[in-house]
Design an enzyme around this catalytic site. Sequence first.
Site, PDB file in Angstrom:
ATOM      1  N   GLY A  49       4.755  29.018 -27.402  1.00  0.00           N
ATOM      2  CA  GLY A  49       5.463  29.919 -28.306  1.00  0.00           C
ATOM      3  C   GLY A  49       6.834  29.380 -28.653  1.00  0.00           C
ATOM      4  O   GLY A  49       7.414  28.610 -27.893  1.00  0.00           O
ATOM      5  N   ASP A 173      15.592  44.956 -29.394  1.00  0.00           N
ATOM      6  CA  ASP A 173      14.729  44.083 -30.188  1.00  0.00           C
ATOM      7  C   ASP A 173      13.260  44.396 -29.890  1.00  0.00           C
ATOM      8  O   ASP A 173      12.459  43.502 -29.617  1.00  0.00           O
ATOM      9  CB  ASP A 173      15.027  42.612 -29.899  1.00  0.00           C
TER      10      ASP A 173
END
Length: 389
Positions: A49, A173
């Site tokens: 990722g 977030d």
Amino acid sequence: MYKLRELHEPEYTEEDLNFLLASGGICRCFSLAEILLATNNFDEECLIGKGGSAKVYKGVIDDGATTVAIKRLSYISKQAVGSMFRTEIEMLSKFRHSHLVSLVGYCHEWHEMILVFEYISQGTLSDHLHQSFVKGYDTLSWIQRLKICIGAAQGLDYLHTGTSTSQRVIHRDVKSTNILLDGNLEAKIADFGISKIVATNQGCTYVSTAVRGTFGYMDPSYFTTGRLTRKSDVYAFGVVLFEVLSGRRAVNLSRDDEQLGLAGWAQNCIKQGRMNEIIDSNLKMQISKKSLLAFVKIASQCLNAQPSCRPTIAEVVVILEFSLALQGNSDATPIKGAIYTGYSGRCSTAVEVVYGKNHVKPFEINRWRATFSRKVCQILSTSIRSSSG
């Protein structure tokens, strides 16, 4: 061959040294040599990722006995990256929960700032919703999606209310890429780099701070005022709920203006009686009407323009669990329950019992000291009235 950015040791400040010393007793400190060995010198084949501020590698430690995720922060600036590095260590060293990703340790050598986490095998919720074919995942069923949402909401509830009597955490977030799924599809909230710890005795309900977050999930009130509250996380989670229901991304630049932002489009569909358009085509034959209505009502409340009118995450958990229970009952099975309202007009006690087949109780609240908002109680009571035989 791995090359260091500098040929000399960095100059740590006294604050840096005190921080690392304090953290040393809380989580494991890895040497850079250990990290290089674990990732085969940051081999691209180990990359699982990446984002604007970090790359994440799959690695093995302890002579191959333990698989971990190794997050290598990008060197944007020492101040910016250092702040994210410190925050993640501080958050995950202090706070532990089954629905939060666990921190194994860190590495801070030369100019490297690296975090080592437990390895979560099934990627992100975003991967399952938007890239299931590419990633080789099966399409998530409605019940699986509900359970994932409940787990993520429970993790957020712990941050908002359960970390301690003196502190609360605002994630700042919340989004589908920051919800990881393990081998049992249990949700784990990740990425605490811009989170805020708020003292409960500070005398106000918000923190004035620079606006940070992700476009499409960001609370409009926070964006315009700079006032960050726990309800900002609630708004972002509401976007995630509609993402789960629709299978659409929070922002899709390929769509026209009306459908560009998921939050606004979903709210317009509901107002115009076009709720059926929101549902992922893979789910339309799975969702019961009762479960859908409870889910959509709480998701819509999360997106209320006024933060004070949004539910708490604890209330979101209650309704999501209720939605799951409604989904689990056959349409022919009556649902029985009761709401007890206090003198103030708010529910000081809520008791809900849903009877499934053979009088099994898949959902029950009996919280004598719990207080739920009137709107949340209306969702519960309306669902019971419409379902009772």
